[in-house]
Motif scaffolding. Structure first.
Motif, PDB file in Angstrom:
ATOM      1  N   SER A  41     -40.355  35.116  29.058  1.00 30.24           N
ATOM      2  CA  SER A  41     -41.405  35.149  28.047  1.00 30.24           C
ATOM      3  C   SER A  41     -42.343  33.957  28.187  1.00 30.24           C
ATOM      4  O   SER A  41     -41.888  32.812  28.244  1.00 30.24           O
ATOM      5  CB  SER A  41     -40.749  35.116  26.659  1.00 30.24           C
ATOM      6  N   ILE A  42     -43.631  34.234  28.212  1.00 28.79           N
ATOM      7  CA  ILE A  42     -44.621  33.154  28.227  1.00 28.79           C
ATOM      8  C   ILE A  42     -44.585  32.429  26.882  1.00 28.79           C
ATOM      9  O   ILE A  42     -44.656  31.209  26.818  1.00 28.79           O
ATOM     10  CB  ILE A  42     -46.031  33.696  28.528  1.00 28.79           C
ATOM     11  N   ARG A  43     -44.446  33.194  25.805  1.00 26.37           N
ATOM     12  CA  ARG A  43     -44.410  32.595  24.468  1.00 26.37           C
ATOM     13  C   ARG A  43     -43.215  31.645  24.323  1.00 26.37           C
ATOM     14  O   ARG A  43     -43.360  30.523  23.836  1.00 26.37           O
ATOM     15  CB  ARG A  43     -44.344  33.673  23.391  1.00 26.37           C
ATOM     16  N   GLN A  44     -42.038  32.068  24.756  1.00 22.30           N
ATOM     17  CA  GLN A  44     -40.857  31.213  24.658  1.00 22.30           C
ATOM     18  C   GLN A  44     -41.012  29.959  25.521  1.00 22.30           C
ATOM     19  O   GLN A  44     -40.651  28.863  25.109  1.00 22.30           O
ATOM     20  CB  GLN A  44     -39.591  31.977  25.070  1.00 22.30           C
ATOM     21  N   ALA A  45     -41.547  30.139  26.728  1.00 23.78           N
ATOM     22  CA  ALA A  45     -41.770  28.994  27.615  1.00 23.78           C
ATOM     23  C   ALA A  45     -42.724  28.004  26.973  1.00 23.78           C
ATOM     24  O   ALA A  45     -42.502  26.788  27.011  1.00 23.78           O
ATOM     25  CB  ALA A  45     -42.302  29.474  28.967  1.00 23.78           C
ATOM     26  N   ALA A  46     -43.787  28.522  26.346  1.00 19.48           N
ATOM     27  CA  ALA A  46     -44.764  27.656  25.672  1.00 19.48           C
ATOM     28  C   ALA A  46     -44.102  26.894  24.528  1.00 19.48           C
ATOM     29  O   ALA A  46     -44.309  25.683  24.383  1.00 19.48           O
ATOM     30  CB  ALA A  46     -45.932  28.487  25.159  1.00 19.48           C
ATOM     31  N   VAL A  96     -46.151  38.189  36.281  1.00 20.00           N
ATOM     32  CA  VAL A  96     -46.640  39.479  35.807  1.00 20.00           C
ATOM     33  C   VAL A  96     -46.127  39.630  34.389  1.00 20.00           C
ATOM     34  O   VAL A  96     -44.930  39.454  34.136  1.00 20.00           O
ATOM     35  CB  VAL A  96     -46.129  40.636  36.695  1.00 20.00           C
ATOM     36  N   SER A  97     -47.042  39.928  33.466  1.00 24.86           N
ATOM     37  CA  SER A  97     -46.629  40.065  32.072  1.00 24.86           C
ATOM     38  C   SER A  97     -46.864  41.487  31.598  1.00 24.86           C
ATOM     39  O   SER A  97     -47.757  42.186  32.075  1.00 24.86           O
ATOM     40  CB  SER A  97     -47.370  39.070  31.189  1.00 24.86           C
ATOM     41  N   GLY A 119     -39.952  45.865  21.063  1.00 25.75           N
ATOM     42  CA  GLY A 119     -39.003  44.812  21.441  1.00 25.75           C
ATOM     43  C   GLY A 119     -39.682  43.540  21.917  1.00 25.75           C
ATOM     44  O   GLY A 119     -39.019  42.626  22.383  1.00 25.75           O
ATOM     45  N   GLY A 120     -40.995  43.475  21.851  1.00 28.59           N
ATOM     46  CA  GLY A 120     -41.716  42.300  22.337  1.00 28.59           C
ATOM     47  C   GLY A 120     -42.087  42.468  23.797  1.00 28.59           C
ATOM     48  O   GLY A 120     -41.621  43.381  24.471  1.00 28.59           O
ATOM     49  N   GLY A 121     -42.937  41.577  24.272  1.00 27.63           N
ATOM     50  CA  GLY A 121     -43.374  41.647  25.656  1.00 27.63           C
ATOM     51  C   GLY A 121     -42.409  40.923  26.560  1.00 27.63           C
ATOM     52  O   GLY A 121     -41.395  40.373  26.121  1.00 27.63           O
ATOM     53  N   LYS A 122     -42.702  40.974  27.834  1.00 23.31           N
ATOM     54  CA  LYS A 122     -41.888  40.211  28.774  1.00 23.31           C
ATOM     55  C   LYS A 122     -42.777  39.735  29.914  1.00 23.31           C
ATOM     56  O   LYS A 122     -43.844  40.281  30.163  1.00 23.31           O
ATOM     57  CB  LYS A 122     -40.706  41.018  29.288  1.00 23.31           C
TER      58      LYS A 122
END
Length: 114
Positions: A38-43, A70-71, A77-80
């Motif tokens: 997840s980009i959001r979690q990484a951020a 690649v997103s 369930g949210g993105g990945k």
């Protein structure tokens, strides 16, 4: 008075033209995306905004000629986000370059007299 002891220090980053496209922070971001999916979690883990992380990913993807990440947009369930095979190679190569730089700096710091 004794002579001061000097030590070489430095960091590696990759540029295209005069623009930085990869450095320690971006490699850390890629690694956190790889681990979390997840980009959001990484951020969040890096205490940066989602927009800043997203902009960094887009910048790297544009300048490397093929995607490092690649997103897929969120849904129920949210993105990945997935670090591509090429992205993994870029991370590995960056770590190797960093290791070589550290070895060079250590080797050339011995008996450094200015």
């Amino acid at each position: 008075m004794s002579d001061p002891i000097f030590k070489l220090n430095g960091r590696v980053w990759i540029e295209t033209g005069d623009e930085k496209v990869l450095g320690h922070g971006r490699v850390e971001l890629l690694g956190r995306i790889q681990a979390s999916g997840s980009i959001r979690q990484a951020a969040l883990q890096m205490k940066m905004s989602y927009k800043q992380a997203w902009d960094m990913v887009n910048h790297m993807n544009e300048h490397f000629g093929q995607p490092l990440v690649v997103s897929h947009r969120g849904g129920k369930g949210g993105g990945k986000a997935v670090v591509t095979e090429y992205g993994v190679r870029v991370i590995t190569r960056f770590h190797l370059l960093h290791q070589k730089l550290q070895e060079f700096l250590k080797e050339n710091s011995t008996d450094l007299i200015l």
